[in-house]
Design a protein around this motif. Structure first.
Motif, PDB file in Angstrom:
ATOM      1  N   PHE A  84       0.840  -1.194   0.000  1.00 36.67           N
ATOM      2  CA  PHE A  84       0.000   0.000   0.000  1.00 36.67           C
ATOM      3  C   PHE A  84       0.876   1.246   0.000  1.00 36.67           C
ATOM      4  O   PHE A  84       1.899   1.295   0.682  1.00 36.67           O
ATOM      5  N   SER A 139      -6.816  -1.473  -5.019  1.00 37.39           N
ATOM      6  CA  SER A 139      -7.373  -1.827  -3.711  1.00 37.39           C
ATOM      7  C   SER A 139      -7.166  -0.633  -2.792  1.00 37.39           C
ATOM      8  O   SER A 139      -6.043  -0.133  -2.662  1.00 37.39           O
ATOM      9  N   CYS A 140      -8.241  -0.175  -2.175  1.00 40.23           N
ATOM     10  CA  CYS A 140      -8.175   0.955  -1.248  1.00 40.23           C
ATOM     11  C   CYS A 140      -8.405   0.434   0.165  1.00 40.23           C
ATOM     12  O   CYS A 140      -9.280  -0.399   0.397  1.00 40.23           O
ATOM     13  N   ARG A 141      -7.630   0.968   1.100  1.00 45.84           N
ATOM     14  CA  ARG A 141      -7.715   0.520   2.494  1.00 45.84           C
ATOM     15  C   ARG A 141      -8.133   1.683   3.375  1.00 45.84           C
ATOM     16  O   ARG A 141      -7.648   2.802   3.224  1.00 45.84           O
ATOM     17  N   GLU A 180     -10.089  -2.416   9.934  1.00 40.02           N
ATOM     18  CA  GLU A 180      -9.542  -2.209   8.594  1.00 40.02           C
ATOM     19  C   GLU A 180     -10.458  -2.822   7.540  1.00 40.02           C
ATOM     20  O   GLU A 180     -10.974  -3.919   7.708  1.00 40.02           O
ATOM     21  N   VAL A 203     -10.654  -3.283   3.167  1.00 38.75           N
ATOM     22  CA  VAL A 203     -10.006  -3.161   1.857  1.00 38.75           C
ATOM     23  C   VAL A 203     -11.065  -3.453   0.803  1.00 38.75           C
ATOM     24  O   VAL A 203     -11.766  -4.462   0.881  1.00 38.75           O
ATOM     25  N   SER A 226      -4.786   4.819   1.515  1.00 36.33           N
ATOM     26  CA  SER A 226      -3.838   3.743   1.227  1.00 36.33           C
ATOM     27  C   SER A 226      -4.328   2.978   0.003  1.00 36.33           C
ATOM     28  O   SER A 226      -5.466   2.522  -0.035  1.00 36.33           O
TER      29      SER A 226
END
Length: 147
Positions: A43, A81-83, A91, A93, A134
């Motif tokens: 990330f 992919s966004c976190r 968390e 994703v 991220s």
């Protein structure tokens, strides 16, 4: 005036040479594949530089890339992919596809519909200009090639 008439062929030759160099330099600059900012395994953080509300539950998020000439580096048909964190701090994703082209330099944009109970929606609802997202990618399983 006589000087220009006497040396017209030399002047034309120099002009053609300069034009050829300019055309070659332009072709080289635009045909050179720029390395993207993404990392498929790790990330990376991208700063939110603009947020525009499009409707009551849809917003456009513009994220800055490391330099004004950077490109994201996302092939056609791929996603990132966004976190983020959900409403209880866990968390999350989730995959997203930017709405910008990979030829756009200096930024990428995501248009996000935020659902009331959506875990990643919570993260985007809370984001303010200056916050970071991220991102990793691309997630490659099928590669498309333009003919």
């Amino acid at each position: 005036m006589e000087y220009f008439q006497a040396h017209a062929s030399e002047i034309i030759g120099v002009a053609i040479a300069v034009a050829a160099v300019a055309v070659a330099a332009t072709y080289f600059y635009h045909s050179k594949k720029r390395k993207g900012c993404l990392d498929p395994d790790n990330f990376k953080e991208f700063e939110l530089v603009e947020r525009k509300q499009l409707s009551h539950n849809v917003a456009k998020f513009r994220f800055g890339l490391p330099t004004p000439t950077s490109v994201l580096g996302l092939p056609i048909g791929q996603h990132i992919s966004c976190r983020g964190k959900d409403s209880v701090g866990e968390e999350v994703v989730k995959p997203y596809t930017p709405t910008t082209l990979d030829s756009d330099v200096g930024y990428f944009e995501l248009v996000i519909k935020m659902y009331p109970q959506g875990r990643m929606s919570h993260h985007f609802r809370e984001m303010k200009v200056g916050d970071h997202l991220s991102v990793k990618g691309p997630k490659v399983s099928i590669v498309f090639h333009l003919l």
